[in-house]
Design an enzyme around this catalytic site. Structure first.
Site, short mmCIF file in Angstrom:
data_model
loop_
_atom_site.label_atom_id
_atom_site.label_comp_id
_atom_site.label_asym_id
_atom_site.label_seq_id
_atom_site.Cartn_x
_atom_site.Cartn_y
_atom_site.Cartn_z
CD GLU A 100 47.42 -33.58 -10.24
OE1 GLU A 100 48.36 -33.18 -11.27
OE2 GLU A 100 46.52 -33.40 -10.71
CG ASP A 101 48.60 -33.03 -4.81
OD1 ASP A 101 48.30 -33.46 -5.69
OD2 ASP A 101 48.81 -34.15 -4.08
CG HIS A 149 54.19 -39.94 -6.34
ND1 HIS A 149 54.94 -40.72 -5.14
CD2 HIS A 149 52.75 -40.23 -6.78
CE1 HIS A 149 53.50 -40.77 -4.23
NE2 HIS A 149 52.71 -40.45 -5.30
MN MN Z 1 50.41 -40.65 -4.84
#
Ligand code: MN
Length: 729
Positions: A84-85, A80
């Site tokens: 994003e990261d 998840h």
């Molecule tokens: Mn998270």
């Protein structure tokens, strides 16, 4: 804390245990590949406590496994934070783990990027709706809630400022969502952790108090528990019975709501009896009421009427031997699973499920959510949160909800028609965009205006989605096309003059012209025609305003004959210029009108007037009992024919009386129905009658009898409303 040592191995082992227990058919090879992928991608990242970052996705996946979701959701949880990261991409995840998994990850990423904080309480409902709308797939919401749960569990490593922001967001968004999805256990945990940071002193007080009374509480609960178990064993009902103290936040809320200290607070104990069948639930209820004294008015049957979030149980509050009240919840095992896991229980029952039909079911569930709070209910009940609406932000962070497919044009006219008319461009998420761009949930929209803007273009009418924008654009065109409007307005004005047999020459009469224009509040006839042309004023109204003056000028001594002559007491009424309320009294030029309180007529009703002494003409419905004496020779002359003028509708007061079978929540249902029908209620009260019946009196505003009947039908559709009649105050 579950994990004393925060290592990859510990978390991985514990994830495998959870999968084995709750998702036994999951494909471990595929899961291991995802674990390795996440570990590799996050390898350079550390959590705030210094442990490897991958522990977080592992822990989130463990929560998802405990919820018993499917394999795709588990993979989604593991990956998840990858988009994003890390340098992972949507396409790469599609290639390695399939499209469904990638879409879940992308859905969670979108929610992570959106900002769900708002200081305005009024915005909370919209924030929650936007959250749902952005998610599309319910599994995205469940992964995101699991993500938040783990972040809350490890909140101690965050800075105090961040703790507060995250905890408020949890209270405002995540806990209410968990509740709506029926996930009571997670909701409680979220609330308790959030409270610890939001009001640490109060949290500590409650914890200390619970700690100090631990032994006493446990002894009490053991005694009650034993008593129930013993009785159920005697009568042979198989059960699992246990007591608990209500969760900290619910105690905190009770203390605040009732303004009490913990010592004064009763009702902090709850007992649960879980049995095998619904008939057993009702049997147990009978035994509980036999064992203990019932607290009246607290029994709730959520088995026959489940809560909107699918929750089912019987609730009752009784008083134990020591005079301490406690709640007992009685439910079947299936109801218990649903109460603990909510929507997620659905996957538990149907391992590997999740076809389109299931999502339909969840959508319906979410759409039918009604809070017990009427206001909340009304504000959310028309919303098809997945298809019909899009939620966007103003640059200042205010949420605006628009019909799905809306464009910056719709947004601009939603803000103000002045903004729409002066629009020359738009920025979406800080980038110049076409004004016909379709807006997406969470977009930040800014309208660029210019004083030299030429106004809307006709094409905008085809582009915009909202009626509001369309109406305002049309209005602009109406106003701008003055010549056409003048011609149109003039012809309807003159037609009305002719209908009332008023001479057109009066308008150009040198003596009269200025008086008439002044009365109409226009500088010129063209201005007035234009106003009529674009619909700002009706011809009837305009002519009505100057009718008396024209008549007086052309017939200096108007003759009044017949039985309807106004009595001297009515002199002041005669001079009152306003033919109020859209009623025309035949043969009397203008007089004071009032609507009788006894039968509250509305346009469309057959009506009759009565010349009162000193208060003009009072208007009754023809079927009003007070008109029964109209043939009485003494008063017959004072009854005058009246009719409704063809005026712009203005609201009228009317009263309906509803015959009902008495039940809880009926008043709320009536209020809700009225609010949903956008009716202005002026008075609403109920009266109990003997024999389980009651009468509700509703006074409200309507435009005409058709509207009144429509509302009456809606009210009659409420269960237990069995009859209605027009009010006779
Ligand atoms: Mn998270």
């Amino acid at each position: 804390m579950k994990h004393t040592v925060e290592t990859f191995e510990n978390h991985y082992a514990s994830l495998c245990t959870a999968i084995a227990r709750h998702m036994p058919t999951a494909d471990m090879d595929r899961i291991d590949r995802a674990v390795e992928y996440a570990r590799e991608k996050h390898k350079d990242q550390k959590r705030k406590d210094g442990s490897p970052y991958v522990i977080h996705p592992l822990a989130v996946a463990e929560i998802v496994a405990e919820l018993g979701l499917d394999e795709e959701a588990l993979l989604g949880a593991l990956l998840h934070d990858c988009i994003e990261d890390t340098d992972a991409s949507y396409d790469e995840i599609v290639k390695l783990f399939g499209r469904t998994c990638a879409e879940l990850v992308e859905g969670v990423t979108k929610l992570t990027r959106a900002n769900f904080t708002s200081s305005e309480q009024a915005q909370m409902e919209n924030l929650r709706k936007m959250f749902m709308a952005m998610s599309k797939d319910i599994r995205v919401v469940l992964i995101k809630i699991s993500d938040r749960l783990h972040n809350m569990r490890t909140m101690q490593y965050q800075s105090p400022a961040k703790q507060l922001i995250k905890c408020r967001e949890t209270m405002d968004i995540y806990a209410p969502l968990a509740y709506r999805l029926g996930m009571q256990k997670i909701k409680w945990e979220l609330e308790d952790i959030a409270l610890r940071y939001i009001d640490p002193a109060a949290y500590q007080d409650i914890m200390d108090h619970l700690q100090a009374h631990k032994e006493k509480d446990e002894a009490f609960m053991r005694a009650i528990q034993e008593k129930i178990r013993l009785r159920l064993a005697e009568v042979g009902i198989h059960n699992s019975t246990y007591g608990r103290i209500k969760h900290v936040y619910s105690i905190y809320r009770k203390m605040n709501a009732q303004d009490k200290t913990m010592d004064e607070l009763y009702d902090i104990y709850a007992f649960r009896v879980v049995v095998d069948s619904i008939p057993d639930c009702y049997n147990v209820l009978g035994h509980i009421h036999d064992l203990f004294n019932l607290v009246p008015g607290r029994f709730k049957d959520y088995i026959s009427t489940p809560k909107p979030n699918m929750y089912q149980s019987l609730h009752t509050t009784v008083i134990g031997v020591q005079g301490i009240p406690f709640e007992v919840q009685i439910r079947t095992w299936e109801m218990h699973e649903t109460a603990e896991y909510g929507v997620a229980a659905h996957w538990k029952y149907k391992q590997g499920g999740g076809d389109e039909k299931d999502f339909e079911w969840i959508r319906r569930l979410l759409e039918s959510q009604q809070d017990t709070d009427a206001e909340d209910y009304v504000s959310s009940f028309k919303i098809d949160m997945f298809d019909d609406e899009v939620f966007v932000f103003t640059p200042k962070g205010k949420i605006v909800s628009l019909p799905a497919g809306s464009t910056p044009i719709d947004f601009a006219y939603f803000i103000h028609s002045g903004v729409g008319n002066a629009m020359v461009g738009a920025k979406v998420n800080n980038r110049i965009s076409n004004i016909d761009t379709t807006l997406k949930n969470g977009d930040v929209v800014e309208i660029i205006t210019s004083k030299t803007a030429k106004g809307p273009s006709r094409d905008w009418l085809n582009v915009c989605q909202s009626n509001q924008a369309r109406t305002k654009i049309k209005q602009w065109f109406k106003k701008e096309k003055r010549e056409e409007n003048i011609a149109h307005g003039r012809s309807s004005f003159e037609a009305e003059m002719r209908r009332l047999m008023l001479p057109l020459s009066a308008l150009t009469d040198a003596e009269l012209e200025q008086t008439l224009l002044k009365k109409l509040a226009f500088d010129s006839w063209d201005d007035m025609y234009a106003a009529i042309g674009y619909g700002g004023l009706t011809a009837t109204k305009a002519v009505g305003r100057i009718r008396d003056d024209i008549n007086r000028a052309s017939r200096p001594q108007p003759e009044r004959t017949g039985p309807l002559r106004l009595t001297p007491e009515n002199e002041n009424a005669k001079h009152s210029r306003h033919s109020a309320g859209g009623v025309i009294v035949e043969d009397i030029e203008s007089c004071m009108i009032k609507f009788s309180k006894c039968c509250t007529p509305v346009p469309g009703d057959s009506i009759i007037g009565f010349i009162t002494r000193g208060f003009g003409v009072s208007v009754h419905r023809i079927d009003c009992p007070n008109t029964a004496n109209r043939n009485n020779p003494e008063t017959a002359a004072r009854w005058v024919p009246v009719r409704w003028a063809n005026q712009e509708a203005q609201p009228f007061d009317t009263t309906l009386e509803l015959d009902c079978i008495t039940r809880d929540g009926l008043l709320l249902d009536v209020a809700t129905t009225m609010t949903a029908a956008r009716v202005r209620v002026k008075e609403l009260n109920g009266k109990d009658l003997p024999g389980g019946h009651s009468v509700f009196t509703v006074r409200f505003e309507v435009k005409n009898v058709a509207e009144l009947e429509a509302i009456r039908n809606k009210l009659l559709n409420i269960p237990d409303v069995i009859g209605s009649r027009r009010g006779q105050n």
